[in-house]
Design an enzyme around this catalytic site. Structure first.
Site, PDB file in Angstrom:
ATOM      1  N   ARG A 105      37.898  42.010  29.246  1.00  0.00           N
ATOM      2  CA  ARG A 105      37.587  41.884  30.676  1.00  0.00           C
ATOM      3  C   ARG A 105      36.696  40.648  30.821  1.00  0.00           C
ATOM      4  O   ARG A 105      35.629  40.570  30.227  1.00  0.00           O
ATOM      5  CB  ARG A 105      36.852  43.118  31.174  1.00  0.00           C
ATOM      6  N   HIS A 132      44.472  42.607  37.557  1.00  0.00           N
ATOM      7  CA  HIS A 132      43.950  43.857  36.983  1.00  0.00           C
ATOM      8  C   HIS A 132      45.154  44.772  36.719  1.00  0.00           C
ATOM      9  O   HIS A 132      45.336  45.800  37.378  1.00  0.00           O
ATOM     10  CB  HIS A 132      42.958  44.495  37.962  1.00  0.00           C
ATOM     11  N   GLN A 135      44.831  48.665  35.989  1.00  0.00           N
ATOM     12  CA  GLN A 135      44.494  49.421  37.196  1.00  0.00           C
ATOM     13  C   GLN A 135      45.753  49.756  37.988  1.00  0.00           C
ATOM     14  O   GLN A 135      45.967  50.901  38.408  1.00  0.00           O
ATOM     15  CB  GLN A 135      43.536  48.597  38.067  1.00  0.00           C
ATOM     16  N   ASP A 223      39.960  47.650  48.372  1.00  0.00           N
ATOM     17  CA  ASP A 223      39.030  47.354  47.282  1.00  0.00           C
ATOM     18  C   ASP A 223      37.813  46.680  47.910  1.00  0.00           C
ATOM     19  O   ASP A 223      37.832  46.325  49.102  1.00  0.00           O
ATOM     20  CB  ASP A 223      39.719  46.429  46.255  1.00  0.00           C
ATOM     21  N   CYS A 263      40.441  51.452  43.640  1.00  0.00           N
ATOM     22  CA  CYS A 263      40.259  51.398  42.180  1.00  0.00           C
ATOM     23  C   CYS A 263      38.860  51.820  41.745  1.00  0.00           C
ATOM     24  O   CYS A 263      38.658  52.178  40.599  1.00  0.00           O
ATOM     25  CB  CYS A 263      40.568  49.998  41.667  1.00  0.00           C
ATOM     26  N   ARG A 291      43.818  56.067  34.579  1.00  0.00           N
ATOM     27  CA  ARG A 291      43.539  54.898  33.736  1.00  0.00           C
ATOM     28  C   ARG A 291      43.637  55.289  32.264  1.00  0.00           C
ATOM     29  O   ARG A 291      44.202  54.561  31.450  1.00  0.00           O
ATOM     30  CB  ARG A 291      42.116  54.356  34.017  1.00  0.00           C
TER      31      ARG A 291
END
Ligand code: CP
Ligand code: NVA
Length: 309
Positions: A105, A132, A135, A223, A263, A291
């Site tokens: 990440r 991402h 996700q 988000d 998320c 996840r």
């Protein structure tokens, strides 16, 4: 080398074909149901490089590697030499001699591409400024649990920032062909290249009207307004995004039975109201749980590549 298989990376959804993505989602479901007992990561080690904060990604990858029989190592960029300027290409070649897969990440997507290029082991993208993908795989798994396994007939709305998660939703519509409407303030739209590619295989519309985006949509997504690394823009973004809050009125304008996804982490009272986040249409904790399952399925897929043949 003759007979040597190409290693598999998962840096973006289109790295896998539609069939492969569906196989990952099917495998994740079997894992969630407890129907999968194999240990494809037994005796193996997952290196996890983080230059940004994380709760879900860190813990789900760490637990997932253990559940598959392996051993995860958390590598904060603050503590490894990467954080003091050791080149990514050297880090990639060194870590490839120790561990069996890497998850990273970080900020620049090009850093992840470089890590993958110089690694001889699979690399998984755990979030960049651009994408991402893990996700959105969990999001797709959650959507399948609520609607149909065939994602192609779906209509999905994205409200707010055209950020890393939005770009990965575009990549999902590129692979699965479902309709995607994004409502973003001017100047905060998704990546232009990713948008164009998605438009080649799906009905994708970008608007500045959240109500237009949610009309008939079965999935409403949002988000944060300021992603990691954009903290200093928060005030300016809050002004630009004022009309882009998911509230009960907006959810009512979506299809009957529409679900709400985020998320996480969420900022209550900014991109979403408390009532929607905690309300009956919200699936945020299923999403977070998924996840774990989907990343285990991705790990099993990339480490098993080429084995048994
Ligand atoms: N959704 C997500 O990636 O959460 P974390 O930042 O906690 O990993
Ligand atoms: N867009 C957010 C997602 C966090 C999981 C960020 O990049 O900070």
């Amino acid at each position: 080398m003759p007979g040597q298989r190409q290693k598999r990376d998962f840096l973006a959804l289109p790295d896998f074909s539609r069939d492969e993505l569906e196989a990952v989602l099917d495998l994740a479901r079997r894992m969630k149901r407890g129907e999968y007992r194999e240990m494809p990561f037994a005796g193996r080690t997952l290196g996890m490089i983080f230059t940004k904060s994380s709760t879900r990604t860190r813990v789900s990858f760490e637990v997932g590697a253990v559940q598959l029989g392996g051993h995860p190592i958390f590598l904060s960029a603050r503590d490894i030499q990467l954080g003091r300027g050791e080149p990514i290409r050297d880090t990639a070649r060194v870590l490839s001699r120790y561990v069996d897969a890497l998850m990273i990440r970080t900020f620049a997507h090009s850093d992840v591409a470089e890590l993958a290029h110089f690694s001889t082991i699979p690399v998984i993208n755990g979030l960049t400024d651009l994408l991402h993908p893990c996700q959105v795989m969990a999001d797709l798994m959650t959507v399948r649990e609520n609607f149909d396994d065939d994602l192609s007939s779906l209509a999905v709305a994205w409200i707010g920032d055209g950020n890393n998660v939005a770009n990965s939703w575009l990549n999902a519509s590129f692979r699965f062909g479902f309709e995607l409407r994004l409502a973003c303030p001017e100047g905060y739209g998704p990546d232009a290249e990713i948008l164009e590619r998605a438009r080649g295989s799906a009905s994708v519309r970008v608007t500045d009207d959240p109500y237009e985006a949610v009309r008939g949509a079965s999935v409403v997504n949002t988000d944060v307004w300021a992603s990691m690394g954009q903290e200093e823009e928060h005030g300016q973004r809050a002004r630009a995004f004022g009309r882009f809050q998911v509230d009960d009125a907006l959810m009512k304008a979506a299809a009957g039975g529409a679900i709400f996804l985020h998320c996480l982490p969420a900022h209550r009272g900014e991109e979403v109201t408390e009532a929607v986040l905690e309300g009956p249409r919200s699936r945020i904790f299923d999403q977070a749980e998924n996840r774990l399952h989907v990343q285990k399925a991705i790990l099993a897929t990339v480490v098993a590549n080429g084995e048994g043949e």
